[in-house]
Design a protein around this motif. Structure first.
Motif, PDB file in Angstrom:
ATOM      1  N   VAL A  22      37.901 -39.883  -4.614  1.00 54.59           N
ATOM      2  CA  VAL A  22      38.210 -38.452  -4.515  1.00 54.59           C
ATOM      3  C   VAL A  22      37.062 -37.685  -3.874  1.00 54.59           C
ATOM      4  O   VAL A  22      37.271 -36.735  -3.103  1.00 54.59           O
ATOM      5  CB  VAL A  22      38.545 -37.892  -5.909  1.00 54.59           C
ATOM      6  N   VAL A  23      35.824 -38.091  -4.172  1.00 49.54           N
ATOM      7  CA  VAL A  23      34.669 -37.465  -3.519  1.00 49.54           C
ATOM      8  C   VAL A  23      34.750 -37.661  -2.016  1.00 49.54           C
ATOM      9  O   VAL A  23      34.464 -36.753  -1.220  1.00 49.54           O
ATOM     10  CB  VAL A  23      33.360 -38.051  -4.091  1.00 49.54           C
ATOM     11  N   ARG A  57      35.180 -34.766   1.309  1.00 49.02           N
ATOM     12  CA  ARG A  57      34.477 -34.692   2.593  1.00 49.02           C
ATOM     13  C   ARG A  57      35.459 -34.495   3.746  1.00 49.02           C
ATOM     14  O   ARG A  57      35.080 -34.035   4.814  1.00 49.02           O
ATOM     15  CB  ARG A  57      33.658 -35.964   2.818  1.00 49.02           C
ATOM     16  N   LYS A  58      36.710 -34.894   3.518  1.00 45.86           N
ATOM     17  CA  LYS A  58      37.759 -34.693   4.534  1.00 45.86           C
ATOM     18  C   LYS A  58      38.516 -33.389   4.280  1.00 45.86           C
ATOM     19  O   LYS A  58      39.642 -33.218   4.743  1.00 45.86           O
ATOM     20  CB  LYS A  58      38.733 -35.876   4.527  1.00 45.86           C
ATOM     21  N   ARG A  59      37.873 -32.480   3.502  1.00 43.14           N
ATOM     22  CA  ARG A  59      38.445 -31.168   3.205  1.00 43.14           C
ATOM     23  C   ARG A  59      39.744 -31.265   2.409  1.00 43.14           C
ATOM     24  O   ARG A  59      40.629 -30.426   2.553  1.00 43.14           O
ATOM     25  CB  ARG A  59      38.666 -30.361   4.500  1.00 43.14           C
ATOM     26  N   ARG A  60      39.844 -32.296   1.590  1.00 44.25           N
ATOM     27  CA  ARG A  60      40.948 -32.374   0.650  1.00 44.25           C
ATOM     28  C   ARG A  60      40.416 -31.864  -0.691  1.00 44.25           C
ATOM     29  O   ARG A  60      39.958 -32.617  -1.528  1.00 44.25           O
ATOM     30  CB  ARG A  60      41.471 -33.807   0.512  1.00 44.25           C
ATOM     31  N   VAL A  61      40.468 -30.534  -0.854  1.00 39.52           N
ATOM     32  CA  VAL A  61      39.847 -29.900  -2.020  1.00 39.52           C
ATOM     33  C   VAL A  61      40.850 -29.713  -3.149  1.00 39.52           C
ATOM     34  O   VAL A  61      40.573 -30.029  -4.305  1.00 39.52           O
ATOM     35  CB  VAL A  61      39.223 -28.546  -1.611  1.00 39.52           C
ATOM     36  N   VAL A  62      42.023 -29.207  -2.839  1.00 40.56           N
ATOM     37  CA  VAL A  62      43.045 -28.941  -3.858  1.00 40.56           C
ATOM     38  C   VAL A  62      43.944 -30.182  -3.949  1.00 40.56           C
ATOM     39  O   VAL A  62      44.728 -30.462  -3.032  1.00 40.56           O
ATOM     40  CB  VAL A  62      43.867 -27.689  -3.511  1.00 40.56           C
ATOM     41  N   ILE A  63      43.825 -30.867  -5.030  1.00 40.21           N
ATOM     42  CA  ILE A  63      44.534 -32.143  -5.196  1.00 40.21           C
ATOM     43  C   ILE A  63      45.439 -32.030  -6.420  1.00 40.21           C
ATOM     44  O   ILE A  63      44.994 -31.659  -7.512  1.00 40.21           O
ATOM     45  CB  ILE A  63      43.554 -33.308  -5.367  1.00 40.21           C
TER      46      ILE A  63
END
Length: 585
Positions: free
Chosen positions: A399-400, A404-410
Motif C-alpha cells: 500500500v505504501v 507513491r503512485k498517488r493512490r491515496v484514497v483506498i
C-alpha cells in the motif's frame, strides 16, 4: 510484454499480460497443498474400504485347504528328447484324468457328498462365480433340460432329480479342488478346499485314491481288450501252425524236392515261434488283468491344515487399503478440480489480471472480539503489537508503494459479509500511521458499522453529518494517535453515505482530504450485501478486494471484479483473508 504479479507471503511469479487462465506447472507446493486440503477425503475413503474389507473378513466362511501328492511313473521309451516330450504329454493326460467327471463323481459318491444338503445347496463364493464366468461354466442347470425332464414320464422324474443333484455335487466339488504338476517333476498335487479341515483332508485323499482306481481300471480294461485280441490272434496262429505242420508231414513222407522240404520246415518253425510268442503275451496280458498296477502312487497323504487358507486377511486388508487410497485420491482430485472456492492466489491473479494478491493468515490475537477496541483509549499503543495479522506487513508495504503512485484514497470491500474488510482497513490505517503518514480511517459500511461500534461507540457526529456540513470534519474525525484520525459512520437514515458521495454534491471532498492526509482508507459494506461499493468505488483512487480462504468462490469474485471495472473503479489488488498459517508462511 509481461507484468509482474506479487503474492505477499509467497514467492513472486510472473504472469503473461495477454494470456490468462493458462495451465500453470504443477509444483511440489501445489501437491502438498492438495494433500493438506483433501486428506480427509482420502482418509475417509480408505477407511470405508477398510471397513468393507473388515466386514468381509469377519463374516466370510473360512476355507481350509489340504493337499495330497502322488508320483507318476510314465511308461515311455525312445530317445532323450522323445522321452521328455512323451513324459510331458503323459503327465498332462493324467492330470485331465484326475479332473474327469468319473473321478469326481466317484469321490462324491464315496464320501456321500450328494446326500449332504449343506454341500449340494451351498451357494458358490464370489471367487467361484468369477471363475465359472471366466471359464464359461454355470453351476445352474440348463433350463431347457429342466423343461425336458418336466415333460417326461413321471416315473423318470425321481431319477432325473437324482442326476441333477449328482451333477450339482460334481460341479461344486470341481470348484473346490485343484490339480497341478509340481514344477517339471513327475509329482502331481491334489488340493481340496472345504469349510472344515477334516473334510478338506477327506476330499483330497479320496480324490487321490479314486484317481488311482480309475488309472488301474483303465489299464485293466486296456489289458482285457488286448487279451481278447491276442486270444483271437493265437487261434489264428494255431490254425496256421497246424496247417504248416500237416503240409510238412505230408511232404516228408514222400520227399521229392529237398529245397521245398527246407522251405516248409522253415515256415513251420516260424509259425511255431510266432505262436509261442503270442501265447506268452496272452499270458502276460491276462496277468495284468488279474493283477493290475497303477501308473501313480501316493507319496504324501493330506494332513490337517493348521490355519485357514481363505479369506487371506492380510492380503485383503492390504488390497482394500491400496484400492481405498487410489479411489480416495481420485475422488479428492475430482473434488479439487470442481472446487470453485478460492484457495491459491493464482486463481484470482490469472482470472482477474490483478497486479497483486496477498494472503493473510488468521490471527490468534482476537482483541476480545473487537479488532480496534484498544484505539479508543487514545495513544497507549505500542508499535511492538503490530502487525497483528500475519501477512499484514507485506500488504502495508504494498500500500505504501501504491501511495507513491498517488493512490491515496483506498477502499476496502469484501465480496461477502464476514470477510474481514473492516479489520484489514483498521490494520492498514494503524500501520500507515505508525510509519509517520497522516492517515484517515473512514467507516462507510452502513450495513454493519463494526469500526464505529468498536472505536467510537458513543460518537454523536460522523460521516453522515459531515456530508451535510463539511466544517464538522474537525470535530467528527476523532484523533486516535497524533498521525491517525477516525471518521465514524454516524446515524444513517434513508440513503447510505456511499451513495450520497457518488452524487458529488456533498460537503465532503476527497480532493480536500488529500491535502491534509497522506493516506485515506475507506471501509465499505460487503459487495453482496449492499450496492455501496458500486456507488463509491469510482470516486476512490482504487479498491482492495477482500475474499475468504476456502469460502469465497472464484465465480463470485470475478463477478465483483467485472462489475466494479464496469462502473469505472480501479481494482488495485486482492486479499485472501483467513488463510491457514501454513499456507501464508
Amino acid at each position: 510484454m509481461t507484468s509482474s504479479t506479487i503474492f505477499s507471503g509467497v514467492s513472486p511469479i510472473s504472469l503473461p499480460a495477454a494470456a490468462t487462465g493458462g495451465n500453470s506447472p504443477l509444483t511440489l507446493r501445489d501437491m502438498l497443498s492438495f494433500l493438506r486440503m483433501r486428506w480427509r477425503w482420502i482418509v475417509a475413503t480408505t477407511l470405508v474400504f477398510l471397513a468393507m474389507a473388515g466386514i468381509y473378513v469377519l463374516s466370510a466362511e473360512p476355507t481350509f485347504v489340504a493337499s495330497t501328492q502322488l508320483v507318476i511313473f510314465p511308461q515311455v521309451s525312445g530317445t532323450e528328447a522323445q522321452r521328455s516330450f512323451a513324459e510331458d504329454a503323459f503327465i498332462e493326460g493324467q492330470l485331465e484324468i484326475a479332473r474327469s467327471s468319473d473321478v469326481i463323481g466317484e469321490t462324491v459318491r464315496a464320501l456321500g457328498l450328494d446326500t449332504d444338503p449343506g454341500f449340494v445347496d451351498q451357494a458358490p463364493s464370489l471367487q467361484d462365480r468369477a471363475k465359472n464366468w471366466l471359464m464359461g461354466i454355470s453351476s445352474e442347470s440348463d433350463p431347457e433340460s429342466q423343461e425336458a425332464v418336466g415333460t417326461g414320464p413321471r416315473q423318470a422324474q425321481p431319477q432325473a432329480e437324482d442326476d441333477r443333484i449328482q451333477d450339482r455335487a460334481i460341479a461344486t466339488l470341481l470348484n473346490m479342488i485343484g490339480i497341478r504338476r509340481v514344477g517339471s517333476s513327475t509329482i502331481i498335487e491334489i488340493s481340496a478346499a472345504a469349510s472344515t479341515p477334516q473334510r478338506a483332508v477327506d476330499i483330497a485323499d479320496m480324490l487321490a485314491r479314486q484317481y488311482i482306481q480309475k488309472n488301474i481300471a483303465m489299464k485293466a480294461n486296456a489289458s482285457r481288450q488286448y487279451s481278447e485280441w491276442l486270444a483271437r490272434f493265437v487261434s489264428e496262429q494255431q490254425r496256421g501252425l497246424a496247417e504248416a505242420a500237416s503240409a510238412l508231414a505230408s511232404f516228408t513222407s514222400n520227399p521229392r524236392d529237398q529245397f521245398k522240404l527246407a522251405e516248409l520246415q522253415s515256415a513251420t518253425d516260424a509259425r511255431r515261434t510266432l505262436y509261442e510268442n503270442t501265447l506268452n503275451q496272452l499270458t502276460e496280458a491276462r496277468q495284468r488283468i488279474t493283477y493290475p498296477v497303477s501308473d501313480a502312487t501316493i507319496v504324501s497323504q493330506a494332513t490337517l491344515p493348521l490355519s485357514k487358507a481363505r479369506p487371506r486377511s492380510a492380503l485383503i486388508i492390504a488390497f482394500a487399503s491400496a484400492v481405498g487410497l487410489g479411489v480416495g485420491l481420485a475422488l479428492a482430485m475430482i473434488r479439487h478440480a470442481g472446487d470453485r472456492r478460492i484457495i491459491r492466489p493464482h486463481q484470482i491473479a490469472e482470472s482477474g489480471g490483478l497486479p497483486f494478491v496477498t494472503l493473510l493468515a488468521t490471527s490468534r490475537r482476537i482483541r476480545n472480539g473487537h479488532p480496534a477496541r484498544f484505539l479508543a483509549a487514545g495513544t497507549g499503543s505500542s508499535t511492538a503489537a503490530y502487525p497483528v495479522i500475519p501477512g499484514m506487513a507485506e500488504l502495508s508495504a504494498t500500500v505504501v508503494g501504491l501511495r507513491r503512485k498517488r493512490r491515496v484514497v483506498i477502499g476496502i470491500v469484501a465480496v461477502n459479509p464476514g470477510g474481514g474488510a473492516s479489520t484489514i482497513a483498521c490494520e492498514l490505517a494503524v500501520l500507515s500511521s505508525i510509519s509517520g503518514a497522516h492517515t484517515l480511517l473512514i467507516d462507510a459500511a452502513a450495513q454493519k458499522s463494526s469500526l464505529s461500534k468498536s472505536i467510537a461507540p458513543h460518537s454523536s457526529t460522523g460521516l453522515v453529518d459531515v456530508l451535510e456540513n463539511g466544517e464538522l470534519i474537525q470535530t467528527a474525525a476523532l484523533a486516535l494517535t497524533p498521525t491517525l484520525k477516525f471518521l465514524p459512520l454516524g446515524k444513517v437514515e434513508a440513503v447510505t453515505p456511499a451513495i450520497r458521495l457518488s452524487s458529488r454534491r456533498t460537503q465532503l471532498s476527497f480532493a480536500e482530504l488529500k491535502k491534509e492526509f497522506d493516506a485515506i482508507f475507506v471501509d465499505i459494506s460487503a459487495f453482496s450485501a449492499s450496492p455501496d461499493a458500486n456507488a463509491i468505488a469510482p470516486e476512490l483512487d482504487g479498491v482492495l478486494l477482500v475474499t475468504s480462504h476456502g469460502r469465497t468462490s472464484i465465480d463470485d469474485t470475478m463477478r465483483v471484479i467485472d462489475t466494479l471495472r464496469n462502473v469505472g473503479a480501479e481494482i488495485l489488488g486482492a486479499i485472501i483473508n483467513h488463510a491457514p498459517k501454513r499456507i501464508e508462511s
